[in-house]
Design a protein around this motif. Structure first.
Motif, PDB file in Angstrom:
ATOM      1  N   LEU A  10     -69.937  29.600  37.891  1.00 31.71           N
ATOM      2  CA  LEU A  10     -70.251  30.043  36.534  1.00 31.71           C
ATOM      3  C   LEU A  10     -69.241  31.091  36.103  1.00 31.71           C
ATOM      4  N   GLY A  11     -68.618  30.841  34.956  1.00 34.44           N
ATOM      5  CA  GLY A  11     -67.686  31.807  34.401  1.00 34.44           C
ATOM      6  C   GLY A  11     -68.074  32.144  32.979  1.00 34.44           C
ATOM      7  N   GLN A  12     -67.553  33.225  32.506  1.00 30.26           N
ATOM      8  CA  GLN A  12     -67.812  33.636  31.135  1.00 30.26           C
ATOM      9  C   GLN A  12     -66.608  33.328  30.260  1.00 30.26           C
ATOM     10  N   ALA A  13     -66.884  33.073  29.013  1.00 25.27           N
ATOM     11  CA  ALA A  13     -65.794  32.834  28.069  1.00 25.27           C
ATOM     12  C   ALA A  13     -64.845  34.029  28.092  1.00 25.27           C
ATOM     13  N   GLY A  14     -63.566  33.715  28.186  1.00 30.35           N
ATOM     14  CA  GLY A  14     -62.565  34.766  28.264  1.00 30.35           C
ATOM     15  C   GLY A  14     -62.219  35.176  29.688  1.00 30.35           C
ATOM     16  N   GLY A  15     -63.005  34.720  30.631  1.00 30.49           N
ATOM     17  CA  GLY A  15     -62.792  35.069  32.011  1.00 30.49           C
ATOM     18  C   GLY A  15     -61.847  34.107  32.714  1.00 30.49           C
ATOM     19  N   SER A  16     -61.833  34.201  34.036  1.00 29.85           N
ATOM     20  CA  SER A  16     -60.920  33.387  34.842  1.00 29.85           C
ATOM     21  C   SER A  16     -61.652  32.755  36.014  1.00 29.85           C
ATOM     22  N   LEU A  17     -61.130  31.632  36.440  1.00 31.13           N
ATOM     23  CA  LEU A  17     -61.602  30.976  37.660  1.00 31.13           C
ATOM     24  C   LEU A  17     -60.393  30.407  38.387  1.00 31.13           C
ATOM     25  N   ARG A  18     -60.512  30.339  39.694  1.00 25.03           N
ATOM     26  CA  ARG A  18     -59.442  29.771  40.506  1.00 25.03           C
ATOM     27  C   ARG A  18     -60.026  28.647  41.348  1.00 25.03           C
ATOM     28  N   LEU A  19     -59.534  27.463  41.127  1.00 25.41           N
ATOM     29  CA  LEU A  19     -59.982  26.304  41.888  1.00 25.41           C
ATOM     30  C   LEU A  19     -58.974  26.004  42.988  1.00 25.41           C
ATOM     31  N   SER A  20     -59.485  25.606  44.127  1.00 23.09           N
ATOM     32  CA  SER A  20     -58.623  25.258  45.246  1.00 23.09           C
ATOM     33  C   SER A  20     -58.944  23.864  45.743  1.00 23.09           C
TER      34      SER A  20
END
Length: 123
Positions: A10-20
């Motif tokens: 779960l991420g927030q709008a404007g945030g970041s996520l890193r997929l591996s």
């Protein structure tokens, strides 16, 4: 080659996520790699791809400028860094491997697929 994607959540709008995506099997560097996503009720679509050496990348317009695909051939991993998340980024994200030469953005060019990792972006 077997692929295992991780890093969704779960991420927030404007945030970041890193997929591996971790690969096992025969030589990882012999595959071009890509990320695709599938939102509920929609077809699977291209997100980003990277060449065998990592020297060439390409991105779909919806993520261009706020996403970065990279790979580490020594560690058999490919990552997708997503910034400035938007609710429309919500989807299951899949990593995929292609034996075709060059960089590929079409689903049919990819022979191997991971199981997918869910990304949900709240507004």
């Amino acid at each position: 080659v077997q692929l295992q994607a991780s890093g969704g959540g779960l991420g927030q709008a404007g945030g970041s996520l890193r997929l591996s995506c971790a690969a096992s099997g025969r030589s990882f560097s012999s595959y071009a790699m890509g990320w695709f996503r599938q939102a509920p009720g929609k077809e699977r679509e291209f997100v980003a791809a990277i060449s065998r050496s990592g020297g060439t990348t390409t991105y779909a317009d919806p993520v261009k400028g706020r996403s970065t695909i990279s790979r580490d051939n020594a560690k058999n991993t490919v990552t997708l860094q997503m910034n400035s998340l938007k609710p429309e980024d919500t989807a299951v994200y899949y990593c995929a491997a292609s034996t075709r030469v060059g960089i590929q953005s079409r689903l049919r060019e990819y022979s191997y697929w991971g199981q997918g990792t869910l990304v949900t972006v709240s507004s």
